[in-house]
Design a protein around this motif. Structure first.
Motif, PDB file in Angstrom:
ATOM      1  N   ILE A   1      -6.009  -0.725  -6.170  1.00  0.00           N
ATOM      2  CA  ILE A   1      -6.876  -0.454  -5.021  1.00  0.00           C
ATOM      3  C   ILE A   1      -8.264  -0.075  -5.497  1.00  0.00           C
TER       4      ILE A   1
ATOM      5  N   THR B   1      -9.848  -4.321   1.208  1.00  0.00           N
ATOM      6  CA  THR B   1      -9.433  -3.091   0.543  1.00  0.00           C
ATOM      7  C   THR B   1     -10.336  -1.934   0.946  1.00  0.00           C
TER       8      THR B   1
ATOM      9  N   CYS C   1      -9.141   1.504   2.954  1.00  0.00           N
ATOM     10  CA  CYS C   1      -9.404   2.849   2.430  1.00  0.00           C
ATOM     11  C   CYS C   1     -10.141   3.687   3.465  1.00  0.00           C
TER      12      CYS C   1
ATOM     13  N   TRP D   1       0.806  -1.212   0.000  1.00  0.00           N
ATOM     14  CA  TRP D   1       0.000   0.000   0.000  1.00  0.00           C
ATOM     15  C   TRP D   1       0.845   1.270   0.000  1.00  0.00           C
TER      16      TRP D   1
END
Length: 887
Positions: A682, A693, A697, A664
C-alpha cells in the motif's frame, strides 16, 4: 534450515592457506588493556547516595569508594565530567576511629574528563577509602542523568533516568569509568515519596525523609563495569511476576498497563531460552525493564545489568495501534538486551575496540532466539536485509574492521554502527554454521564459565571456541574481524571443474588493498541444495570436481555466508531460469548478490529488474520485502528525473496484482507476515501515485477519525503516511492536532510521521520549524529534519534548514549521535554536491571528531550519484518497453 559443515581435512587447510594482514590480538590482560586511566589504583567497591532534583535539573551526590593502591602515587586519578566537587577526603581502609580524614585537593581536567585528588604527601601502596560529595546536572538527552517529560490523563509529568554507556557514568558520579575497572556497588536513591525508584539490584528498604522524600536502598551488585549502572525514578506503574525465582518487573508511565503484558510474557520465554543456551540461569535475582517515553533519540534500549531501559515503543506493545512489525521489534529488542545480561554484562569486553563482542554477538543471539521461538516470523530469512546493509557499507572505502584498534573514548561512540552490529551478527552466524551448532554452543558456555565477572578480548572467545570445536578458529576468524571489507568469490564451471577464486569486493576504491580471507564456501547443484558440500577457500584458487551431468552450482547455500558470488554467464543464466524453484534463502542470496553487482557496475540494473519479473508470482514475504527495498532505491534515484512517472507506472502495474491477491483486510488464520507485506505494498503504490490506493487510504483515515478502532495497527503506518503525503492545509492541521493530543509515544510518532511525509513545500517548512521549538519530544526533535528530507522528499529544504541552524541543532544532540546527525540527513542524496557541502559543514562544526561518520555518508552519496547516472538511462529504456501509458 541450518547446515553442519563438513570438517574432514579442514584443519590443515586452514593453517596452511589462511593468509591475511590481520594483527595478532592477545587475550585480556588488565595491565596491558587499553585505557586512559592509570592502573596503579583500582576501585573494589562503591557506596553511592544520590538525590536528583528534577525541578532544578541537578543532582546532589555522595560516593565512598574502597580502593587498592598498587604503587606509590602522587594523586588519585579517576573520571568525572560536568561535576562540581564540594569535598574529597581520604581514609585508611577499615574506618578506624583513630584516623582522621585527610583532605584531598580536587582538580578537574575538563578535556580529559578526569578528576585528580591529591593529598599533602604521596600515597603509599595499600587499601584506602575516598569520600567525595559533589553536584551534577540532569540533561534533556540520555547522557548521564536525564529527565523525560511526558503527558498523562492528569497532566504533564516527569521522570529521571540514566544512560551511562559509553563514557557517561562520570557525569553521574566520580568513578573509574572504563570497562576493565570492575567493582561492586551499594546504591541509595533519594526521591520524592510518590516516586518508585529502580537500580540494578532489588530494593532492600525505604526510609522516610523530611520534605515528602524517601531514601531507597538497593542490594549490592556483583562486580561490574560502571557503564552498566542504572538509576531510575518516577511515578511509574508496574506489572510483575516471579519466574523460576527471578523477580520480573515491567515499569512504565501512567496509563499503559494494558500494553505491558506482551513484554512480560516474552521475557519469560527469552530467559528460559538463554538459560538453556548458556547452560546457566539468569545471573541476578531481579530483572527490571523500564519504558521511557521520549528520551532515547539515537538508540532504542540499554542493557544496564538487571535494569534494562527502552524507549517505550520498543517495550510496550498495543495491537490496536501498533503493527506486526512493531510486535516483532519489541520481541527482538528485548531478546537483544537480555542476551547482554550474560554476554556483555557477566562477561564484558576489555575496551571499546572489542565492542562487537557485545553488540555483534547479542544481535546474532537476538535473531537466533526470535527465530526459534517464533518460527512463523521467518526471522533468519528476513535478517537477510540486515546482512545486506552490512555488506553494502562494508563494500565502501569508508568501512572499518569489526575490531577497531586505536579506538579512543570519543571515537568509540562511532563504533555503534552497522559493522559492529550486523556484520558482527552475520559473521557469528557463518562461524556457527562452520563449526556446528553444538560445538559452537559448547564454546560459548566454556567462554562464559571461564570469564564470568571478568573482561575479555576477542582472542579469549576464539580460544574457547577452538577448544570446544577442535578447529583453528583464530586462523579462520582473524581476517573477518581484524581487517575491513569482505570477499567476492568467482565461480566458473569448465572442463568438469568448478574453479573458485576470491578477491576483495569494493565499490568505490579501485586502489584498495586486495585482502584475502578464509572463506567457508558452501555449494551444491541448484536442484540438490539440501546436501551442500563445503570448501575452505583461502588466497590460493581452488579447482573442484564438477561432472558435466550436474546442474549448475549454487554457492553460499542457505545464505549463511558473508561474501558475494560472481558466476560465469552460463551458470548465472541457469540459476536465474531456476530461480522460482529455489529455496527462499537462496533466492534472497541471488537477489542480494545481483543488486550488489549492479552497484559495482558489473551487472546492469535491468538484469535485476528481469529477476524481479521472474519472481513476481512469489508468495514469500521476505522475497517481496527484499525486492521492494531495491525498487524503492531506484525510485529514490528517479526523484526529480523525467523517467520517474513511467517507472512508477510500471511499479503500479507490478504491485497491484499482489495487493489484489492478499486484499486490504486481514483474513482469519493468515500469516502474521502478510500484514507487514500488505502495508508495504500500500505504501509504495500510494507513493507511486496510484489513485485507487490513495483514495482508499483517505477513505479509511476519514473513518478512523470517527472510529479509531476501525483501522488496524498493521495498516496505520501506510494510511497515515499516505494521507500525510498528499495533505492539504486542512488535513495537515488535523494531523497536527492528532499529534499534539496523542496519549502515547507510538501514536504521537505516527501523527508527526504523517506530517513529515507532506509533499507540499510550505507544509514541509512548517514541520521543519517544529525542530527549534519545545513542542516535539527529544526523540522526535532529533529525527525531524532527517525524516522531512527522506519521507517528504525535501532533501533540499531539510539540508538548507540543517546548515542554517547547524550550531543549534548539533548543540541539542547527545554525544551518542552528534557525529552522525548531519550525515544521516543527506546520506541518500544522488547529487555529489551534497557530499562536498557535508564535508565543509562537518569541518566547521565538528572538526576531526565528525570526519569518520561524514566519510561514510559522502562515500554513499558519490556512489549513488555515479550509479544513478549510469543506470537510469538503461532503466528508462527498459521501462518504456514494458509500461502501459498512464494518464
Amino acid at each position: 534450515m541450518k547446515y553442519r559443515w563438513g570438517r574432514r581435512g579442514i584443519v590443515a587447510l586452514a593453517i596452511v592457506l589462511c593468509s591475511t594482514s590481520a594483527r595478532a590480538e592477545a587475550p585480556f590482560n588488565f595491565e596491558t588493556n587499553p585505557g586512559n586511566l592509570p592502573k596503579t589504583i583500582v576501585p573494589t567497591h562503591y557506596r553511592v547516595r544520590i538525590e536528583p532534583d528534577l525541578p532544578a535539573r541537578t543532582i546532589q551526590g555522595e560516593v565512598r569508594i574502597d580502593i587498592e593502591v598498587r604503587a606509590t602515587v602522587d594523586a588519585i586519578v579517576l573520571n568525572a565530567n560536568e561535576l562540581t566537587i564540594d569535598r574529597a577526603t581520604l581514609l585508611p581502609a577499615g574506618d578506624s576511629p583513630h584516623d582522621d580524614p585527610v583532605a584531598l585537593t580536587a582538580t578537574l581536567d575538563a578535556d580529559l574528563q578526569q578528576l585528580s585528588l591529591a593529598g599533602p604527601e604521596p600515597l603509599a601502596p595499600g587499601a584506602y577509602v575516598i569520600e567525595i560529595t559533589y553536584r551534577g546536572i540532569i540533561h534533556p538527552n540520555a547522557e548521564g542523568f536525564f529527565f523525560d517529560r511526558y503527558p498523562t490523563a492528569s497532566g504533564e509529568k516527569e521522570m529521571f533516568g540514566t544512560q551511562m554507556e559509553v563514557l557517561e557514568a562520570r557525569r553521574a558520579l566520580p568513578c573509574w569509568d572504563e570497562p576493565a575497572f570492575r567493582a561492586t556497588f551499594d546504591v541509595t536513591l533519594v526521591v520524592p515519596a510518590s516516586f518508585t525508584a529502580f537500580s540494578n539490584m532489588p530494593a532492600t528498604g525505604e526510609t522516610p525523609l523530611p520534605g515528602d522524600r524517601k531514601a531507597v536502598s538497593f542490594a549490592r551488585t556483583p562486580s561490574m563495569s560502571s557503564y552498566l549502572l542504572a538509576f531510575f525514578g518516577g511515578e511509574l506503574e508496574t506489572i510483575e511476576a516471579d519466574h523460576h525465582g527471578t523477580r520480573l518487573i515491567i515499569a512504565f508511565t501512567e496509563g499503559k498497563t494494558a500494553t505491558a503484558g506482551y513484554a512480560l510474557e516474552s521475557t519469560k520465554r527469552i530467559l528460559d531460552y538463554y538459560a538453556d543456551y548458556f547452560g546457566a540461569p539468569y545471573p541476578l535475582p531481579q530483572l527490571v525493564q523500564i519504558g521511557v517515553p521520549n528520551a532515547f533519540s539515537n538508540f532504542g534500549a540499554m542493557e544496564n545489568w538487571g535494569c534494562i531501559s527502552y524507549i517505550d515503543t520498543l517495550l510496550l506493545y498495543d495491537p490496536a495501534v501498533m503493527s506486526q512489525t512493531d510486535k516483532e521489534w519489541v520481541f527482538k529488542v528485548i531478546a537483544h538486551e537480555i542476551a547482554h545480561q550474560w554476554f556483555g554484562n557477566l562477561v564484558t569486553m576489555g575496551w571499546w575496540d572489542n565492542l562487537w563482542l557485545n553488540e555483534g554477538f547479542a544481535s546474532w543471539l537476538e535473531t537466533k532466539c526470535t527465530n526459534d521461538l517464533n518460527p512463523t516470523w521467518n526471522t533468519w530469512l528476513r535478517a537477510n536485509s540486515d546482512k545486506e546493509r552490512a555488506l553494502a557499507l562494508d563494500a565502501r572505502q569508508s568501512t572499518h574492521a569489526i575490531q577497531l584498534p586505536g579506538v579512543t573514548e570519543t571515537s568509540a561512540m562511532d563504533a555503534f554502527d552497522t559493522i559492529s552490529y550486523e556484520k558482527g551478527k552475520a559473521f557469528v552466524r557463518m562461524l556457527e554454521a562452520f563449526l556446528g551448532e553444538t560445538p559452537f554452543r559448547d564454546g560459548i558456555r566454556l567462554y562464559m564459565q571461564r570469564h564470568a565477572l571478568s573482561n575479555t578480548t576477542t582472542a579469549d572467545l576464539w580460544a574457547a571456541l577452538a577448544e570446544s570445536s577442535g578447529q583453528p578458529v583464530t586462523a579462520i576468524a582473524a581476517g573477518w574481524t581484524e581487517q575491513p571489507g569482505f570477499p567476492i568469490v568467482s565461480a566458473t564451471v569448465s572442463d568438469d571443474r568448478l574453479h573458485l577464486d576470491q578477491q576483495r569486493f569494493i565499490l568505490d576504491d579501485p586502489q584498495a588493498e586486495n585482502l584475502s580471507w578464509s572463506i567457508p564456501v558452501t555449494f551444491a547443484p541448484y536442484d540438490q541444495l539440501t546436501s551442500p558440500s563445503s570448501h575452505l577457500l583461502a588466497a590460493t584458487p581452488a579447482d573442484l570436481p564438477w561432472p558435466g551431468d550436474r546442474s549448475a552450482p549454487k554457492l553460499n547455500v542457505g545464505d549463511t555466508g558473508f561474501y558475494r558470488v560472481l558466476y560465469d554467464e552460463a551458470t548465472l543464466s541457469a540459476l536465474i531460469a531456476a530461480l522460482p524453484t529455489l529455496p527462499v534463502a537462496d533466492q534472497l542470496n541471488l537477489l542480494g548478490d545481483t543488486w550488489a553487482l549492479v552497484l559495482a557496475g558489473r551487472v546492469a540494473a535491468t538484469d535485476y529488474l528481469d529477476i524481479v519479473l521472474a519472481l513476481r508470482h512469489s508468495t514469500a514475504q521476505p522475497v517481496w520485502e527484499t525486492m521492494l527495498r531495491s525498487l524503492g532505491t531506484i525510485d529514490s534515484w528517479q526523484q526529480r528525473q523525467p523517467g520517474r512517472f513511467a517507472y512508477q507506472s510500471w511499479l503500479v502495474e507490478l504491485l497491484t496484482p499482489q495487493l489484489d491477491h492478499i486484499g486490504w483486510d486481514a483474513t482469519p488464520g493468515e500469516s502474521p507476515l502478510l500484514g507487514t507485506l500488505r502495508a508495504r505494498l500500500i505504501n509504495i503504490l500510494a507513493k507511486s501515485g496510484d489513485e485507487a490506493t490513495i483514495a482508499e487510504c483517505q477513505r479509511r483515515f476519514a473513518r478512523y477519525q470517527e472510529d479509531p478502532t476501525s483501522l488496524s495497527g498493521d495498516l496505520r503506518p501506510a494510511v497515515f503516511n499516505t494521507v500525510g503525503r498528499y495533505a492539504d492545509e486542512a488535513m495537515y492541521r488535523r494531523l497536527h492536532d492528532l499529534a499534539r493530543a496523542a496519549p502515547t509515544t507510538a501514536e504521537k510518532r505516527r501523527a508527526y510521521g504523517a506530517m513529515q511525509h507532506a509533499l507540499e513545500p510550505a507544509l514541509a517548512r512548517r514541520t521543519l520549524e517544529l525542530t527549534l521549538g519545545d513542542e516535539l519530544s527529544t526523540s522526535e526533535r532529533n529525527a525531524n529534519v532527517q525524516r522531512v528530507g527522506v519521507y517528504g522528499e525535501h532533501l533540499d529544504l531539510a539540508w538548507e534548514f540543517a546548515v542554517a541552524h547547524a550550531a543549534e541543532l548539533l548543540a541539542a544532540q547527545p554525544a551518542f549521535g552528534v557525529n552522525s546527525y548531519l550525515p544521516e540527513i543527506v546520506q541518500n542524496a544522488t547529487d555529489s554536491r551534497y557530499a562536498h557541502e557535508l564535508e565543509q559543514v562537518t569541518r566547521e562544526h565538528l572538526g576531526e571528531a565528525g570526519e569518520a561518520e561524514a566519510a561514510k555518508a559522502t562515500s554513499l552519496i558519490r556512489l549513488n550519484a555515479a550509479v544513478s547516472e549510469r543506470e537510469l538511462p538503461r532503466i528508462d529504456a527498459w521501462v518504456a518497453r514494458r509500461v502501459t501509458p498512464r494518464s
